[in-house]
Write a protein that holds these residues in place. Structure first.
Motif, mmCIF file in Angstrom:
data_model
loop_
_atom_site.group_PDB
_atom_site.id
_atom_site.type_symbol
_atom_site.label_atom_id
_atom_site.label_comp_id
_atom_site.label_asym_id
_atom_site.label_seq_id
_atom_site.Cartn_x
_atom_site.Cartn_y
_atom_site.Cartn_z
ATOM 1 N N GLN A 28 0.832 -1.189 0.000
ATOM 2 C CA GLN A 28 0.000 0.000 0.000
ATOM 3 C C GLN A 28 0.869 1.242 0.000
ATOM 4 N N PHE A 29 0.220 2.385 -0.110
ATOM 5 C CA PHE A 29 0.870 3.686 -0.285
ATOM 6 C C PHE A 29 1.572 3.758 -1.646
ATOM 7 N N LEU A 30 2.904 3.948 -1.736
ATOM 8 C CA LEU A 30 3.510 4.283 -3.024
ATOM 9 C C LEU A 30 4.543 3.289 -3.547
ATOM 10 N N ALA A 31 5.507 2.901 -2.740
ATOM 11 C CA ALA A 31 6.643 2.149 -3.278
ATOM 12 C C ALA A 31 6.210 0.824 -3.907
ATOM 13 N N GLY A 32 5.571 -0.040 -3.126
ATOM 14 C CA GLY A 32 5.125 -1.320 -3.674
ATOM 15 C C GLY A 32 4.089 -1.176 -4.765
ATOM 16 N N PRO A 33 3.030 -0.377 -4.539
ATOM 17 C CA PRO A 33 2.030 -0.199 -5.596
ATOM 18 C C PRO A 33 2.580 0.388 -6.884
ATOM 19 N N SER A 58 -3.921 4.344 1.051
ATOM 20 C CA SER A 58 -3.888 5.480 0.132
ATOM 21 C C SER A 58 -5.237 5.733 -0.535
ATOM 22 N N ARG A 59 -6.206 4.836 -0.345
ATOM 23 C CA ARG A 59 -7.567 5.134 -0.810
ATOM 24 C C ARG A 59 -8.088 6.410 -0.146
ATOM 25 N N ARG A 60 -7.581 6.699 1.050
ATOM 26 C CA ARG A 60 -8.036 7.878 1.785
ATOM 27 C C ARG A 60 -6.940 8.930 1.920
ATOM 28 N N LEU A 61 -5.877 8.794 1.155
ATOM 29 C CA LEU A 61 -4.790 9.769 1.196
ATOM 30 C C LEU A 61 -5.020 10.791 0.079
ATOM 31 N N TYR A 62 -5.721 11.847 0.410
ATOM 32 C CA TYR A 62 -6.122 12.829 -0.590
ATOM 33 C C TYR A 62 -5.047 13.896 -0.773
ATOM 34 N N LEU A 63 -4.730 14.207 -2.013
ATOM 35 C CA LEU A 63 -3.882 15.340 -2.340
ATOM 36 C C LEU A 63 -4.784 16.468 -2.802
ATOM 37 N N ALA A 64 -4.731 17.594 -2.097
ATOM 38 C CA ALA A 64 -5.572 18.750 -2.429
ATOM 39 C C ALA A 64 -7.050 18.377 -2.475
ATOM 40 N N ASP A 65 -7.453 17.404 -1.656
ATOM 41 C CA ASP A 65 -8.861 16.991 -1.536
ATOM 42 C C ASP A 65 -9.452 16.493 -2.849
ATOM 43 N N LEU A 66 -8.604 15.985 -3.753
ATOM 44 C CA LEU A 66 -9.105 15.521 -5.043
ATOM 45 C C LEU A 66 -9.514 14.058 -4.950
ATOM 46 N N ALA A 67 -10.789 13.799 -5.220
ATOM 47 C CA ALA A 67 -11.341 12.447 -5.143
ATOM 48 C C ALA A 67 -11.894 12.022 -6.496
ATOM 49 N N LEU A 74 -5.092 10.138 -5.911
ATOM 50 C CA LEU A 74 -3.774 9.527 -5.776
ATOM 51 C C LEU A 74 -3.860 8.010 -5.860
ATOM 52 N N PHE A 75 -4.850 7.435 -5.219
ATOM 53 C CA PHE A 75 -5.003 5.984 -5.269
ATOM 54 C C PHE A 75 -5.176 5.508 -6.706
ATOM 55 N N HIS A 76 -5.943 6.240 -7.483
ATOM 56 C CA HIS A 76 -6.138 5.854 -8.890
ATOM 57 C C HIS A 76 -4.859 6.025 -9.694
ATOM 58 N N ALA A 77 -4.098 7.075 -9.386
ATOM 59 C CA ALA A 77 -2.860 7.320 -10.132
ATOM 60 C C ALA A 77 -1.876 6.177 -9.968
ATOM 61 N N ILE A 78 -1.867 5.525 -8.796
ATOM 62 C CA ILE A 78 -0.867 4.505 -8.512
ATOM 63 C C ILE A 78 -1.424 3.093 -8.592
ATOM 64 N N ASN A 79 -2.744 2.963 -8.779
ATOM 65 C CA ASN A 79 -3.363 1.631 -8.804
ATOM 66 C C ASN A 79 -4.291 1.417 -9.994
ATOM 67 N N ALA A 376 -9.737 2.535 -14.482
ATOM 68 C CA ALA A 376 -9.419 3.190 -13.223
ATOM 69 C C ALA A 376 -9.001 2.150 -12.189
ATOM 70 N N ALA A 377 -8.579 2.610 -11.031
ATOM 71 C CA ALA A 377 -8.278 1.688 -9.934
ATOM 72 C C ALA A 377 -9.561 0.969 -9.520
#
Length: 397
Positions: A28-33, A58-67, A74-79, A376-377
């Motif tokens: 989860q998060f960034l490195a492995g995904p 990271s499903r709930r790790l929002y950057l600039a509140d973008l869902a 972010l979750f979609h960008a990496i998954n 999409a993710a």
């Protein structure tokens, strides 16, 4: 035309190098995904193994509140392009289902802290006995041993501990970390390299193998250029330039300078020739052997001169003369450049209800073709029922 990823069971498009491979992504998060994402871009079918309650953090790790589509962008960008299989790894029935998947997988990726997978019964020894052809890949914060092994493996902390944050910023200023999660993403790239190497070896020997990376080892490797000098000289920490610092070991004019309307980057260039072009006679007083030792004095002269005209003025003067220079662009300016459009660097992904989100694409071209996928993710647990049916039916992944 771009080709679409082969993510479905039974599909035999055969147009991507990793078509037909099954990857289980426990991370989860960034490195492995990010590692698993690149394998998916190259054709592998990637199934995320997630907790039933909440899934990948990271499903709930929002950057600039973008869902987007119930989760963070972010979750979609990496998954993007993956599938989701929910399982409580402490539940015997769920663990059995996961072990059945492991027995048929080609690659397993995790980023649990050292010892966690062993306690779950999914450590290297256990899965090797279950599936001798499996490539088992793990990413940690600081490696399996040493006093830091249980510290939080987080990108900013690793940048700070490793010296990366110290390298940036001018000499009289504070440390400046990179504005990107560079150790996370590079650790994912290193893990992907290890996985691909083991898959090549498996093609020769038939046996799987294990690849491990850590954020700290990645951070150290990222600094190989600088550390190779530092490790072989009797010196304290090298001094950052007081003016336009961009590399602690490179001579003037290397750095970023303000102009009348923006910023200009200057790479390696002969200082005397630069003085002629910019009309700074004093630069001729510095012999080449002093371009590093006197870099702050040289850079100050260049800084003061460049501030007097617009960036475009200096580019028109320097580029035809063969001086390596570039404007410092923000994202709107980058996107306005024809060169950005020529790269076709973005792609839309679509949710099950048809909503679209624009993301970056895989940067690798295969046989001259750009690799894209509009999936999409996955929504949390969206694919568990179908995957369990495949396991029951014995369908090939």
């Amino acid at each position: 035309m771009p080709t679409e990823a082969n993510n479905g069971i039974g599909e035999q498009a055969g147009k991507r190098p990793l078509d037909g491979l099954l990857v289980l992504d426990f991370s989860q998060f960034l490195a492995g995904p990010s590692c698993a994402l690149r394998l998916a871009d190259l054709g592998a079918r990637v199934v995320k193994i997630e907790r039933p309650q909440g899934g990948d953090s990271s499903r709930r790790l929002y950057l600039a509140d973008l869902a987007f589509d119930e989760d963070s962008a972010l979750f979609h960008a990496i998954n993007r392009g993956k599938q989701s299989f929910t399982a409580d790894l402490k539940d015997a029935a769920d663990l059995d289902a996961v072990r059945r998947l492991v027995a048929r997988a080609d690659v397993l990726i995790h980023n649990f802290r050292p010892g966690v997978m062993d306690r779950l019964g999914l450590g290297w020894g256990a899965v090797q006995a279950l599936n001798p052809r499996l490539v088992y890949a793990g990413v940690s914060g600081y490696g399996p041993d040493g006093p830091w092994r249980d510290r939080p493996g987080q990108d900013l902390l690793v940048q700070s501990l490793s010296g990366i944050a110290w390298l940036s910023g001018d000499g009289d200023g504070p440390p400046v970390p990179a504005g990107l999660s560079i150790t996370d993403m590079m650790a994912g790239a290193h893990l992907c390299q290890g996985i691909l190497a083991l898959l090549v070896r498996r093609g020769v020997t038939g046996a799987g193998g294990r690849a491990d990376v850590s954020l700290m080892e990645t951070a150290i490797d990222l600094q190989f250029e600088h550390l190779s000098v530092h490790l072989n000289r009797e010196e304290p920490m090298p001094a950052r330039s007081q003016v336009a610092n961009a590399n602690v070991y490179l001579a003037a004019p290397y750095g970023v300078y303000p102009t009348a309307d923006g910023w200009l980057a200057l790479a390696m260039a002969p200082v005397d020739r630069l003085g002629e072009l910019l009309g700074i006679d004093a630069l001729g007083d510095f012999p080449p052997g002093r371009w590093f030792a006197e870099r702050d004095a040289i850079k100050a002269l260049i800084r003061d001169r460049l501030a007097g005209e617009a960036t475009a003025h200096w580019l028109a003067l320097l580029e035809p003369a063969g001086i390596w220079a570039a404007p410092v662009l923000d994202w709107p300016a980058l996107r306005a450049e024809p060169a950005f459009d020529a790269l076709q660097a973005t792609q839309p992904v679509r949710s099950p209800d048809g909503a679209a989100l624009t993301l970056t694409r895989c940067p690798i071209r295969i046989d001259g073709e750009i690799l894209t996928s509009d999936r999409a993710a996955p929504r949390l647990g969206a694919d568990r029922t179908a995957i369990e049916r495949e396991l029951d039916e014995g369908a090939a992944p």
